[in-house]
Design an enzyme around this catalytic site. Sequence first.
Site, PDB file in Angstrom:
ATOM      1  N   CYS A 127       0.815  -1.100  -0.049  1.00 30.80           N
ATOM      2  CA  CYS A 127       0.012   0.054   0.093  1.00 30.80           C
ATOM      3  C   CYS A 127       0.803   1.218   0.020  1.00 30.80           C
ATOM      4  O   CYS A 127       0.623   2.292  -0.650  1.00 30.80           O
ATOM      5  CB  CYS A 127      -0.760  -0.117   1.119  1.00 30.80           C
ATOM      6  SG  CYS A 127      -1.737  -1.537   1.464  1.00 30.80           S
ATOM      7  N   CYS A 165      -7.616  -2.785  -4.534  1.00 30.75           N
ATOM      8  CA  CYS A 165      -6.040  -2.488  -4.645  1.00 30.75           C
ATOM      9  C   CYS A 165      -5.215  -3.547  -4.536  1.00 30.75           C
ATOM     10  O   CYS A 165      -4.364  -3.873  -5.246  1.00 30.75           O
ATOM     11  CB  CYS A 165      -5.672  -1.616  -3.325  1.00 30.75           C
ATOM     12  SG  CYS A 165      -6.212   0.068  -3.675  1.00 30.75           S
ATOM     13  N   ARG A 212     -12.719  -1.310  -1.608  1.00 33.99           N
ATOM     14  CA  ARG A 212     -11.583  -0.665  -2.226  1.00 33.99           C
ATOM     15  C   ARG A 212     -10.343  -1.281  -1.925  1.00 33.99           C
ATOM     16  O   ARG A 212      -9.303  -1.320  -2.811  1.00 33.99           O
ATOM     17  CB  ARG A 212     -11.375   0.753  -1.822  1.00 33.99           C
ATOM     18  CG  ARG A 212     -10.258   1.829  -2.561  1.00 33.99           C
ATOM     19  CD  ARG A 212     -10.660   1.980  -4.065  1.00 33.99           C
ATOM     20  NE  ARG A 212      -9.614   2.625  -4.784  1.00 33.99           N
ATOM     21  CZ  ARG A 212      -8.819   1.850  -5.531  1.00 33.99           C
ATOM     22  NH1 ARG A 212      -8.803   0.629  -5.756  1.00 33.99           N
ATOM     23  NH2 ARG A 212      -7.988   2.663  -6.326  1.00 33.99           N
ATOM     24  N   HIS A 248       0.951   4.719  -2.319  1.00 33.74           N
ATOM     25  CA  HIS A 248       0.382   6.177  -1.586  1.00 33.74           C
ATOM     26  C   HIS A 248       1.204   6.663  -0.520  1.00 33.74           C
ATOM     27  O   HIS A 248       0.772   7.483   0.199  1.00 33.74           O
ATOM     28  CB  HIS A 248      -1.090   5.385  -0.911  1.00 33.74           C
ATOM     29  CG  HIS A 248      -1.853   4.834  -2.014  1.00 33.74           C
ATOM     30  ND1 HIS A 248      -2.638   5.574  -2.915  1.00 33.74           N
ATOM     31  CD2 HIS A 248      -2.412   3.543  -2.220  1.00 33.74           C
ATOM     32  CE1 HIS A 248      -3.317   4.835  -3.901  1.00 33.74           C
ATOM     33  NE2 HIS A 248      -3.167   3.759  -3.283  1.00 33.74           N
TER      34      HIS A 248
END
EC number: 2.8.5.2
Length: 263
Positions: free
Chosen positions: A177, A224, A220, A181
Amino acid sequence: MVPQPASATPQEDLKEFRTYFEKRFPDVPMNDYVNGVYALDEASREQWEAIEDFPPYEIDISAGKEMFNTPFKNGKTYASCFENDGKGIRQNYPYFDTKSGEVVTLEGAINACRVKNGEEPLGWKKGKIAQISAYMAYTSRGNEIDIEIPDDERAMEAYERGKAHFYAKRGQLNMACADCHVYNAGRNVRADLLSPALGHVTHFPVYRSKWGELGTLHRRYGGCNKQVRAKPFPAQSDEYKALEYFHTYMSNGLEVNGPGARK
Protein backbone atom coordinates in the site's frame (compact mmCIF):
# COMPACT_ATOMS: atom_id res chain seq x y z
CA MET A 1 10.98 6.87 3.21
CA VAL A 2 8.78 6.91 6.31
CA PRO A 3 10.83 5.47 9.20
CA GLN A 4 9.36 2.27 10.62
CA PRO A 5 11.19 1.47 13.88
CA ALA A 6 9.97 -1.80 15.34
CA SER A 7 9.51 -0.23 18.75
CA ALA A 8 7.67 2.90 17.57
CA THR A 9 4.47 3.78 19.39
CA PRO A 10 1.31 4.64 17.44
CA GLN A 11 1.84 8.28 18.41
CA GLU A 12 5.36 8.18 16.99
CA ASP A 13 4.10 6.49 13.84
CA LEU A 14 1.49 9.22 13.37
CA LYS A 15 4.04 12.00 13.87
CA GLU A 16 6.45 10.44 11.35
CA PHE A 17 3.63 9.85 8.87
CA ARG A 18 2.40 13.44 8.96
CA THR A 19 5.93 14.84 8.91
CA TYR A 20 6.75 12.81 5.80
CA PHE A 21 3.86 14.34 3.85
CA GLU A 22 4.50 17.82 5.22
CA LYS A 23 8.05 17.63 3.84
CA ARG A 24 7.03 15.90 0.61
CA PHE A 25 4.29 18.43 -0.21
CA PRO A 26 5.14 21.59 1.77
CA ASP A 27 2.53 23.71 -0.03
CA VAL A 28 -0.41 21.44 0.83
CA PRO A 29 -2.30 22.50 3.99
CA MET A 30 -2.72 19.56 6.34
CA ASN A 31 -6.50 19.43 6.30
CA ASP A 32 -6.51 19.58 2.50
CA TYR A 33 -5.44 15.93 2.52
CA VAL A 34 -9.09 15.03 3.12
CA ASN A 35 -9.50 15.76 -0.60
CA GLY A 36 -7.15 12.97 -1.58
CA VAL A 37 -5.37 13.32 -4.90
CA TYR A 38 -7.23 16.60 -5.51
CA ALA A 39 -5.08 18.18 -2.80
CA LEU A 40 -2.08 17.69 -5.09
CA ASP A 41 -3.29 18.41 -8.63
CA GLU A 42 -5.00 21.71 -9.43
CA ALA A 43 -6.41 20.68 -12.82
CA SER A 44 -7.94 17.49 -11.44
CA ARG A 45 -9.31 19.44 -8.50
CA GLU A 46 -11.20 21.85 -10.74
CA GLN A 47 -12.91 18.95 -12.50
CA TRP A 48 -13.70 17.27 -9.18
CA GLU A 49 -15.13 20.44 -7.66
CA ALA A 50 -17.44 20.76 -10.67
CA ILE A 51 -18.66 17.20 -10.01
CA GLU A 52 -19.16 17.98 -6.32
CA ASP A 53 -21.54 20.81 -7.26
CA PHE A 54 -24.01 18.08 -8.24
CA PRO A 55 -22.61 15.04 -6.38
CA PRO A 56 -23.49 11.63 -7.83
CA TYR A 57 -23.81 10.22 -4.30
CA GLU A 58 -26.56 12.65 -3.25
CA ILE A 59 -29.29 10.11 -3.96
CA ASP A 60 -27.36 7.55 -1.89
CA ILE A 61 -27.35 9.86 1.14
CA SER A 62 -31.11 10.25 0.83
CA ALA A 63 -31.59 6.50 0.48
CA GLY A 64 -29.34 5.87 3.47
CA LYS A 65 -31.23 8.37 5.59
CA GLU A 66 -34.55 6.74 4.74
CA MET A 67 -33.27 3.28 5.63
CA PHE A 68 -31.63 4.56 8.80
CA ASN A 69 -34.94 5.98 10.01
CA THR A 70 -37.19 3.13 8.85
CA PRO A 71 -38.16 0.91 11.81
CA PHE A 72 -37.15 -2.74 11.88
CA LYS A 73 -39.87 -5.35 12.33
CA ASN A 74 -39.53 -4.93 16.09
CA GLY A 75 -40.19 -1.19 15.86
CA LYS A 76 -36.64 -0.04 16.64
CA THR A 77 -34.35 1.80 14.26
CA TYR A 78 -30.59 1.97 13.70
CA ALA A 79 -30.51 4.95 16.08
CA SER A 80 -31.16 2.58 18.98
CA CYS A 81 -27.76 0.92 18.47
CA PHE A 82 -25.52 3.97 18.40
CA GLU A 83 -24.30 6.76 20.59
CA ASN A 84 -26.00 10.09 19.85
CA ASP A 85 -28.62 8.19 17.85
CA GLY A 86 -25.98 7.45 15.21
CA LYS A 87 -25.47 11.05 14.13
CA GLY A 88 -22.09 12.73 14.00
CA ILE A 89 -20.11 9.65 15.11
CA ARG A 90 -18.28 8.53 11.98
CA GLN A 91 -14.99 9.94 13.28
CA ASN A 92 -14.92 7.37 16.11
CA TYR A 93 -14.76 4.34 13.81
CA PRO A 94 -13.13 1.92 13.68
CA TYR A 95 -12.51 1.37 17.38
CA PHE A 96 -11.14 -1.50 19.42
CA ASP A 97 -13.77 -3.17 21.58
CA THR A 98 -12.00 -4.40 24.72
CA LYS A 99 -14.95 -6.66 25.60
CA SER A 100 -14.95 -8.68 22.39
CA GLY A 101 -11.27 -8.14 21.66
CA GLU A 102 -12.06 -7.06 18.10
CA VAL A 103 -11.84 -4.02 15.85
CA VAL A 104 -15.32 -2.65 15.16
CA THR A 105 -15.85 -0.83 11.86
CA LEU A 106 -18.86 1.33 11.10
CA GLU A 107 -20.16 -1.17 8.54
CA GLY A 108 -19.63 -3.94 11.07
CA ALA A 109 -21.64 -1.99 13.64
CA ILE A 110 -24.43 -1.40 11.11
CA ASN A 111 -24.79 -5.11 10.43
CA ALA A 112 -24.48 -5.97 14.13
CA CYS A 113 -27.37 -3.60 14.75
CA ARG A 114 -29.46 -5.36 12.14
CA VAL A 115 -28.77 -8.81 13.59
CA LYS A 116 -29.44 -7.57 17.13
CA ASN A 117 -32.86 -6.43 15.96
CA GLY A 118 -33.75 -9.63 14.14
CA GLU A 119 -32.83 -8.53 10.61
CA GLU A 120 -30.58 -10.21 8.05
CA PRO A 121 -27.11 -8.68 7.58
CA LEU A 122 -26.36 -6.70 4.44
CA GLY A 123 -23.58 -7.31 1.93
CA TRP A 124 -20.35 -5.59 2.90
CA LYS A 125 -19.09 -3.83 -0.21
CA LYS A 126 -21.85 -1.78 -1.82
CA GLY A 127 -25.56 -1.14 -1.99
CA LYS A 128 -27.58 -0.57 1.16
CA ILE A 129 -24.77 -0.82 3.67
CA ALA A 130 -22.72 1.74 1.73
CA GLN A 131 -25.75 4.05 1.59
CA ILE A 132 -26.40 3.83 5.33
CA SER A 133 -22.71 4.37 6.04
CA ALA A 134 -22.69 7.32 3.63
CA TYR A 135 -25.59 8.96 5.45
CA MET A 136 -23.84 8.48 8.80
CA ALA A 137 -20.64 9.93 7.35
CA TYR A 138 -22.59 12.88 5.97
CA THR A 139 -23.94 13.70 9.44
CA SER A 140 -20.34 13.70 10.68
CA ARG A 141 -18.81 16.08 8.16
CA GLY A 142 -16.40 18.49 9.81
CA ASN A 143 -15.78 16.26 12.83
CA GLU A 144 -12.14 15.33 13.36
CA ILE A 145 -11.12 11.69 13.18
CA ASP A 146 -10.26 10.52 16.67
CA ILE A 147 -9.14 6.89 16.76
CA GLU A 148 -7.78 5.59 20.05
CA ILE A 149 -5.46 2.68 20.76
CA PRO A 150 -6.49 1.54 24.26
CA ASP A 151 -4.00 0.18 26.75
CA ASP A 152 -4.72 -3.38 25.71
CA GLU A 153 -2.24 -5.82 24.23
CA ARG A 154 -4.86 -7.07 21.77
CA ALA A 155 -5.47 -3.54 20.49
CA MET A 156 -1.77 -3.07 19.84
CA GLU A 157 -1.66 -6.44 18.07
CA ALA A 158 -4.49 -5.31 15.78
CA TYR A 159 -2.77 -1.99 15.13
CA GLU A 160 0.56 -3.67 14.37
CA ARG A 161 -1.17 -6.18 12.10
CA GLY A 162 -2.70 -3.33 10.11
CA LYS A 163 0.63 -1.51 9.98
CA ALA A 164 2.38 -4.64 8.76
CA HIS A 165 -0.23 -5.09 6.01
CA PHE A 166 0.20 -1.48 4.91
CA TYR A 167 3.95 -1.79 4.46
CA ALA A 168 4.20 -5.43 3.33
CA LYS A 169 4.93 -6.33 -0.29
CA ARG A 170 2.36 -8.64 -1.89
CA GLY A 171 1.09 -9.98 -5.17
CA GLN A 172 2.82 -10.69 -8.45
CA LEU A 173 3.76 -7.02 -8.70
CA ASN A 174 5.39 -7.19 -5.25
CA MET A 175 3.92 -3.89 -4.07
CA ALA A 176 2.70 -2.56 -0.75
CA CYS A 177 0.00 0.00 0.00
CA ALA A 178 2.83 2.35 0.96
CA ASP A 179 4.58 1.95 -2.40
CA CYS A 180 1.73 3.68 -4.21
CA HIS A 181 0.29 5.94 -1.54
CA VAL A 182 3.34 7.03 0.45
CA TYR A 183 6.56 6.74 -1.54
CA ASN A 184 4.99 7.43 -4.95
CA ALA A 185 2.07 9.64 -3.94
CA GLY A 186 1.62 12.42 -6.44
CA ARG A 187 3.23 10.46 -9.27
CA ASN A 188 1.49 8.98 -12.27
CA VAL A 189 0.85 5.34 -13.00
CA ARG A 190 -0.23 5.41 -16.61
CA ALA A 191 -2.99 8.06 -16.63
CA ASP A 192 -3.73 7.86 -12.91
CA LEU A 193 -2.23 10.15 -10.30
CA LEU A 194 -1.51 8.26 -7.08
CA SER A 195 -3.23 9.67 -4.01
CA PRO A 196 -1.56 10.23 -0.63
CA ALA A 197 -2.46 7.75 2.11
CA LEU A 198 -2.84 10.62 4.56
CA GLY A 199 -6.57 11.45 4.53
CA HIS A 200 -7.54 8.40 2.47
CA VAL A 201 -10.24 7.22 4.84
CA THR A 202 -11.91 10.58 5.47
CA HIS A 203 -14.17 10.49 2.42
CA PHE A 204 -15.47 6.90 2.48
CA PRO A 205 -17.78 5.46 1.34
CA VAL A 206 -17.03 6.84 -2.10
CA TYR A 207 -18.82 7.04 -5.40
CA ARG A 208 -16.28 5.96 -8.01
CA SER A 209 -16.87 6.70 -11.66
CA LYS A 210 -15.17 3.39 -12.40
CA TRP A 211 -17.79 1.58 -10.31
CA GLY A 212 -20.72 3.74 -11.30
CA GLU A 213 -21.92 3.46 -7.71
CA LEU A 214 -21.04 3.86 -4.08
CA GLY A 215 -18.60 1.47 -2.40
CA THR A 216 -17.08 0.87 1.03
CA LEU A 217 -13.46 1.15 2.10
CA HIS A 218 -13.08 -2.64 2.19
CA ARG A 219 -14.30 -2.85 -1.39
CA ARG A 220 -11.47 -0.50 -2.28
CA TYR A 221 -8.96 -2.55 -0.31
CA GLY A 222 -9.95 -5.60 -2.30
CA GLY A 223 -9.59 -3.69 -5.56
CA CYS A 224 -6.11 -2.49 -4.60
CA ASN A 225 -5.02 -6.05 -3.82
CA LYS A 226 -6.29 -7.18 -7.22
CA GLN A 227 -4.41 -4.38 -8.95
CA VAL A 228 -1.10 -5.70 -7.60
CA ARG A 229 -2.27 -9.20 -8.54
CA ALA A 230 -2.70 -10.38 -4.97
CA LYS A 231 -5.64 -12.41 -3.75
CA PRO A 232 -7.89 -10.03 -1.79
CA PHE A 233 -9.05 -10.79 1.72
CA PRO A 234 -12.79 -10.94 2.39
CA ALA A 235 -14.43 -7.62 3.26
CA GLN A 236 -14.61 -7.20 7.05
CA SER A 237 -12.01 -9.91 7.57
CA ASP A 238 -9.71 -9.44 10.56
CA GLU A 239 -6.95 -8.52 8.10
CA TYR A 240 -8.86 -5.63 6.53
CA LYS A 241 -10.31 -4.48 9.85
CA ALA A 242 -6.77 -4.24 11.24
CA LEU A 243 -5.65 -2.38 8.11
CA GLU A 244 -8.54 0.07 8.50
CA TYR A 245 -7.63 0.56 12.17
CA PHE A 246 -4.05 1.55 11.33
CA HIS A 247 -5.01 3.44 8.17
CA THR A 248 -7.59 5.55 9.99
CA TYR A 249 -5.34 6.23 12.95
CA MET A 250 -2.87 7.74 10.48
CA SER A 251 -5.51 10.35 9.62
CA ASN A 252 -6.25 11.35 13.21
CA GLY A 253 -7.03 15.05 13.44
CA LEU A 254 -8.31 15.37 9.87
CA GLU A 255 -11.97 16.11 9.21
CA VAL A 256 -14.56 13.65 7.98
CA ASN A 257 -15.85 14.76 4.57
CA GLY A 258 -17.56 11.61 3.34
CA PRO A 259 -19.12 10.44 1.25
CA GLY A 260 -16.95 11.54 -1.64
CA ALA A 261 -16.63 11.23 -5.41
CA ARG A 262 -13.57 9.78 -7.09
CA LYS A 263 -12.59 8.47 -10.53
